[in-house]
Design an enzyme around this catalytic site. Structure first.
Site, mmCIF file in Angstrom:
data_model
loop_
_atom_site.group_PDB
_atom_site.id
_atom_site.type_symbol
_atom_site.label_atom_id
_atom_site.label_comp_id
_atom_site.label_asym_id
_atom_site.label_seq_id
_atom_site.Cartn_x
_atom_site.Cartn_y
_atom_site.Cartn_z
ATOM 1 N N TYR A 727 33.125 19.403 -31.676
ATOM 2 C CA TYR A 727 34.125 18.338 -31.761
ATOM 3 C C TYR A 727 35.315 18.499 -30.832
ATOM 4 C CZ TYR A 727 31.717 16.487 -35.788
ATOM 5 O OH TYR A 727 30.775 15.930 -36.603
ATOM 6 N N LEU A 728 35.543 19.709 -30.371
ATOM 7 C CA LEU A 728 36.751 19.912 -29.584
ATOM 8 C C LEU A 728 36.421 19.924 -28.102
ATOM 9 C CD1 LEU A 728 38.282 22.637 -31.876
ATOM 10 C CD2 LEU A 728 38.698 20.172 -31.862
#
Length: 769
Positions: A727-728
């Site tokens: 997600y990052l």
DNA sequence: CGTCATACTTAGTAACCATGAG
DNA sequence: CTCATGGTTACTAAGTATGACG
């Protein structure tokens, strides 16, 4: 809109939250019900009147998932103990507050001039001008303009990279410390040098695909060659001295039945084998493998004694553990050989690592949570089940001797090398490339680019769903509320699932009325929505969120006249939602919000939490806290480590002894002071000072330990890995490391650096998500 | 539209391994 | 050296998403 502005007002923001993490009194985390359970948590016993697709009818949708009955008690406890009064709300409020702030800050100014953004786009644009120009989002048209603006020099970037690498090399070469050792030390050193050499080699070999032109739409590769998947070894029948007993009598099973019996026996120390569903499923499937006679004889699982098989298995495990170093080395080498042979493919003339080149071995299905199919036999896959995908002119992989492939095809619009159908759910399994491959990396990069595009148009989208909350059409209102949840709480989309096929879990669109409780007032907040449901992997999501009055009213409306088992959003599903989202921005789907909110949260948190004047440990702490804020947002949980309680207790005893020391030191200080007062001897004064220092030192140590304890306690159920990996945007982390002068290795391990090679290579200091 | 097939990402756990304290 | 501890890797289940079809 009103809502947005309200939310943005005066939120202390996640920064505060991340700091609070250290303070047990301000424990704000969502209560985590513990993994894989739903507990009492409002599961419908109900006969759903929801759109039941299956013929199974309205009958027993007895939705009572839960697994880990064993752990259940502990978990229940945990969830009950969790500080209910803590302002759960803070989390969500803050987030949104943050989002808004970011928007205010960046979008406005960023639109036309954000260099970095331009830069990144440009690269991409250059690579696939054609598609981009036509395909890219009109609704975010500003970004298009932007893209065409100025083009920065790339040369210096390349140069810089080269510099960095040289630098790296140099520092690494220095590393081999002072040689005071003899042979072994020297050998070790030599080995280390070798490693470094290898590393460099590897770096040189790396395919810098991100500097190449992209292929036209849908084409994933031009040439693909591989050896086919690796099959697990055949079953080896039991030795004669190991018996299965039925009803006290030794029974020699046929190989097929015996193999399945062993699957069960091997799991005997696992909780699974105590579960009714698991046992039933297993027994049913096991009997299918038996010969007629066996089936006649073996009719009751409780009469089965797998003891000897179990012990044999244990012994094998033990033996493996006790292997000598040489044996272990041999095993390793043998393994390595297999990897060399089957673990790589050649894609467009580059050697790429395959992610899962091994065919999944047979066994008993271990579904997560309360899975209706747990314990079923996952059958052995034969070459005849396997479809091979490779290029026409490549060397077609040989099936194992005496076998044939199901099919060999040459489809370059997909990324898999082999596939088969699995027998439990009837779904496909694929052999695909490793995360560090071009195919995966490019997709990953694209994912973050889409999320960044969302950043530039999230404002109007939010405004629109606020508007839509007032729509006369129920469907639109539902869509607006769902979107609000997805945006604010980072919920998953919630596709519908076939009932009875899987554990009963939900996402946003598949929420049912029993998952929601409305509180007009709760703990000083108005309009609180309480969520309690099992999400992906049966991880519980529990959260109390204050929402705007309008949202609250809508949810109430949706729940009117519904019963347990009914869908909250009866006029909405994920494909409608996604269709709508895609119309707002090309490539936009529900999950993009998760990516976007995760990444933007990380970026914000890093900005707030870290100072370049901090020392490295502090910086890393800040990073981890920022990471943790994201993990909490995304509800990424893990089972507490087995040794958790023990190691916690150890830490606690350390703290206790430190406390004792401290109070002792304090007493001494007091005494010294008293004496010093009575007698103003300078020696005594000095003693006081000394004692003071000691006290101070102890206090600091104690504080540090306590911080550590709290930190660990709070990470107990939180998994940072998932968000970091999925997600990052890695460019945020890379830029942060460079700016903060923190070595990247502190943040990313080898695998992660491999996966994010593209980002490590291309990220500029001023990267902005 | 709703359903089904397909492909690909995201997810947590368990096995494995390295490391450092005792 | 041994064992505990924590990080890493392997594994595969469980999601999301999309496009074809009726």
């Amino acid at each position: 809109m009103t809502d947005l502005s309200v939310r943005s007002a005066g939120c202390p923001s996640l920064a505060a939250a991340a700091v609070t993490v250290l303070n047990p009194n301000l424990f704000w985390f969502r209560e985590m019900g513990g993994e894989r359970k739903g507990a009492e948590a409002g599961r419908a016993k109900g006969k759903g009147q929801r759109k039941d697709r299956s013929s199974s009818g309205p009958v027993g949708r007895s939705r009572k998932p839960q697994r880990n009955e064993g752990e259940a008690t502990e978990k229940k406890e945990r969830s009950e103990k969790a500080p209910k009064k803590a302002p759960q709300s803070e989390l969500s409020d803050n987030e949104t507050g943050d989002f808004v702030r970011v928007l205010g800050q960046v979008t406005v100014k960023a639109e036309p001039e954000d260099d970095d953004f331009v830069m990144d786009k440009r690269k991409k644009g250059r690579k696939r001008k054609r598609e981009e120009e036509s395909a890219e989002g009109p609704s975010c048209s500003t970004s298009k303009l932007k893209k065409q603006k100025k083009v920065k020099e790339e040369d210096d970037e390349v140069e810089r990279n080269a510099d960095q690498k040289a630098e790296k090399r140099r520092s690494k070469e220095k590393k081999p410390e002072s040689s005071k050792g003899r042979k072994t030390k020297e050998e070790a050193e030599a080995a280390r040098m070798m490693k470094i050499k290898l590393k460099e080699e590897e770096e040189k070999q790396r395919w810098r695909w991100w500097e190449e032109e992209k292929y036209e739409d849908g084409i994933k590769w031009k040439t693909l060659e591989h050896k086919g998947p690796y099959f697990p070894p055949d079953y080896l029948p039991l030795p004669d001295n190991v018996n299965f007993y039925y009803n006290g009598k030794a029974v020699k099973l046929s190989p097929a039945a015996e193999e399945v019996a062993l699957f069960f026996a091997q799991m005997l120390d696992h909780e699974y084998t105590t579960k009714e569903v698991f046992r039933n499923n297993f027994f049913k499937d096991w009997r299918k493998e038996m010969t007629v006679e066996e089936r006649m004889l073996i009719t009751d699982l409780d009469q089965c004694d797998f003891g000897e098989l179990f012990r044999m298995h244990k012994e094998k495990v033990e033996a493996r553990r006790n292997m000598s170093k040489e044996e272990k080395q041999l095993m390793k080498e043998a393994n390595q050989k297999i990897v060399e042979e089957y673990g790589y493919c050649t894609l467009d003339h580059h050697r790429e690592r395959i992610g899962n080149f091994k065919i999944e071995p047979p066994g008993l299905f271990r579904g997560r949570g309360d899975h209706p199919k747990q314990g079923m036999l996952k059958r052995r896959i034969q070459p005849e089940d396997v479809i091979i995908n490779c290029s026409k002119d490549s060397r077609i992989p040989e099936p194992p001797a005496g076998h044939k492939w199901k099919e060999v095809r040459h489809d370059n619009t997909v990324t898999w090398l082999a596939s088969w159908t699995e027998n439990i759910q009837g779904s496909f399994k694929y052999v695909m490339l490793n995360a560090n491959s071009k195919l995966k990396g490019e997709k990953d990069w694209e994912k973050y680019e889409v999320a960044r595009r969302l950043k530039s148009c999230v404002d109007p989208i939010r405004a629109q769903y606020q508007q839509d909350l007032k729509s006369k059409q129920m469907g639109i209102r539902q869509r607006a509320v769902a979107l609000y949840f997805i945006d604010k709480l980072a919920l998953r989309a919630g596709n519908e699932k076939e009932e009875g096929e899987t554990a009963d879990t939900v996402g946003c669109c598949s929420l049912r009325v029993e998952h929601i409780t409305l509180h007009p007032h709760l703990d000083g907040d108005d309009n609180v929505v309480e969520f309690d449901f099992l999400g992906k992997d049966c991880i519980r999501y529990y959260n109390k969120v204050p929402v705007s009055k309008r949202v609250f009213k809508n949810v109430k409306l949706f729940m009117d006249n519904k019963h347990e088992g009914d869908d909250l959003f009866d006029r909405l599903n994920t494909s409608m939602l996604n269709k709508y989202l895609t119309s707002l921005m090309p490539g936009l789907t529900a999950k993009v919000f998760r990516t976007y909110n995760a990444s933007i949260t990380l970026q914000d948190q890093l900005k707030k939490l870290s100072n370049s004047s901090d020392n490295q440990a502090e910086k890393l702490l800040s990073y981890n806290r920022a990471n943790r804020a994201v993990a909490v947002l995304c509800n990424h949980q893990r089972a507490p480590p087995k040794t958790f309680d023990q190691s916690m207790a150890n830490l606690q005893s350390k703290i206790d002894s430190r406390k004792e020391q401290l109070s002792l030191a304090k007493a001494e200080l007091k005494q010294a002071k008293k004496e010093a007062k009575a007698n103003s001897d300078s020696k005594l004064q000095a003693l006081v000072e000394k004692k003071k220092k000691v006290v101070q030192r102890y206090e600091e140590q104690l504080l540090r330990l306590e911080i550590q304890a709290t930190d660990r306690e709070e990470n107990k159920q939180i998994a940072l890995g998932t968000s970091k990996l999925n997600y990052l945007d890695p460019r945020i982390s890379v830029a942060w490391c460079r700016n903060m002068e923190v070595p990247l290795e502190k943040i990313y391990n080898k695998t992660q650096r491999d996966k994010f090679a593209w980002a490590i290579d291309m990220t500029e200091l001023d990267f902005e998500f």
